[in-house]
Design an enzyme around this catalytic site. Structure first.
Site, mmCIF file in Angstrom:
data_model
loop_
_atom_site.group_PDB
_atom_site.id
_atom_site.type_symbol
_atom_site.label_atom_id
_atom_site.label_comp_id
_atom_site.label_asym_id
_atom_site.label_seq_id
_atom_site.Cartn_x
_atom_site.Cartn_y
_atom_site.Cartn_z
ATOM 1 N N THR A 1 91.545 -37.204 40.523
ATOM 2 C CA THR A 1 90.965 -37.957 39.348
ATOM 3 C C THR A 1 91.925 -38.135 38.086
ATOM 4 O O THR A 1 93.198 -37.638 38.466
ATOM 5 C CB THR A 1 89.772 -37.094 38.791
ATOM 6 O OG1 THR A 1 90.024 -35.956 38.704
ATOM 7 C CG2 THR A 1 88.595 -37.217 39.879
ATOM 8 N N ASP B 1 95.427 -37.423 45.759
ATOM 9 C CA ASP B 1 94.408 -38.596 45.353
ATOM 10 C C ASP B 1 93.638 -37.761 44.085
ATOM 11 O O ASP B 1 92.358 -37.533 44.812
ATOM 12 C CB ASP B 1 93.642 -39.038 46.682
ATOM 13 C CG ASP B 1 92.476 -40.175 46.193
ATOM 14 O OD1 ASP B 1 92.451 -40.428 45.045
ATOM 15 O OD2 ASP B 1 91.870 -40.453 47.219
#
Ligand code: SPM
Length: 280
Positions: A160, A158
């Site tokens: 950026t 997960d």
């Protein structure tokens, strides 16, 4: 007098703008600028370096799918050990925590300040940390995976966007490391960006996962508050095709999920022609 402030994420000649009413948190960590706002209509908003990470309004889409696509695609029995890389807000942890079959839920997040901010201001996702199966490692995920060879059933990245601290999570070396951290039957799922907004990155992730793994696939998820309103989930495994679920969702859980279901698991991998072109 209105407290309204419109906050924009802009990039690639495109922007998303959200009306906020209060700036709850602003902090420059060692890795990035962290901001949390109260919004007019969408609950709270988390930005990292000005990039929208979540709103309470639609985070369930992204978190349910990143957690449940690999969980239900897994075919070597049921998954027992899960790792989340990034995901400091806790949303993926919350979704994984709904599965009693999981014995271990590790999270490796590089920025302790994101975790602390989420625990203070985003209890809706940070509740994921309350599960006693969760073990928190504040480390660089691209290094951490080399300490856990052949260990995990599912790994969820997960991240950026590339450019910030997530940059090392978008290259072939990292995906080779992910493969090494899986045990027999293992599946990875990563934040796969939008084919409308970042086609070069979507194509790159597809090229890498196709090279490193035997099976790979790209799912489209509808997240209105991300620029272009969609984002991808990039999946890969050496063991099985990941585009169909191996098991039905348990009835009690099915009632709680707001986005993921078995039909959608199959449908989200069907891509329009321009995305198929990207993958040639
Ligand atoms: N747990 C939620 C964290 C979200 N991580 C993914 C964010 C991706 C945002 N970028 C979308 C593309 C446009 N910048």
């Amino acid at each position: 007098m209105s407290d309204s402030v419109w906050i924009s994420e802009v990039g690639g000649g495109y922007g998303n703008t959200i009306e906020t009413t209060k700036h709850l948190f602003s902090h420059k960590s060692r890795y990035q600028q962290i901001d949390i706002y109260e919004t007019r209509k969408l609950g709270k908003l988390l930005l990292l370096d000005g990039i929208i990470q979540l709103t309470n309004y639609d985070e369930f889409v992204y978190h349910e799918m990143l957690a449940n696509l690999p969980f239900y695609a897994f075919r070597n029995g049921v998954p027992r050990r899960a790792l989340v890389i990034g995901g400091g807000d806790g949303g993926v942890l919350r979704e994984l925590g709904r599965h009693p079959e999981l014995e271990t839920i590790d999270i490796c997040e590089i920025d302790a300040d994101v975790i602390a901010a989420a625990k203070e201001y985003l209890p809706e996702t940070a509740c994921g940390y309350q599960d006693e199966r969760v073990n928190v490692y504040v480390e660089d995920g691209s290094k951490f995976i080399h300490e856990r060879k052949g260990y995990y059933d599912i790994i969820i990245v997960d991240s950026t966007d590339p450019g910030g601290p997530g940059e090392p999570l978008f290259n072939e070396e990292f995906y080779t490391g992910l493969k090494g951290a899986l045990r027999e039957g293992g599946i990875i799922t990563s934040q796969g960006e939008s084919a409308f907004l970042l086609p070069d990155i979507v194509a790159r992730l597809n090229r890498i996962t196709r090279k490193v793994f035997k099976y790979n696939a790209y799912a489209t998820l509808h997240v209105p508050t991300y620029p272009t309103g969609v984002i991808g989930a990039c999946m890969a495994s050496d063991h099985c095709d990941v585009t169909t679920p191996a098991r039905e969702v348990e009835p009690e859980l099915a009632e709680k999920l707001r986005y993921y279901n078995s039909e959608l698991h199959k449908a989200c991998f069907v891509q329009p022609n321009f995305v198929r072109e990207l993958f040639k």
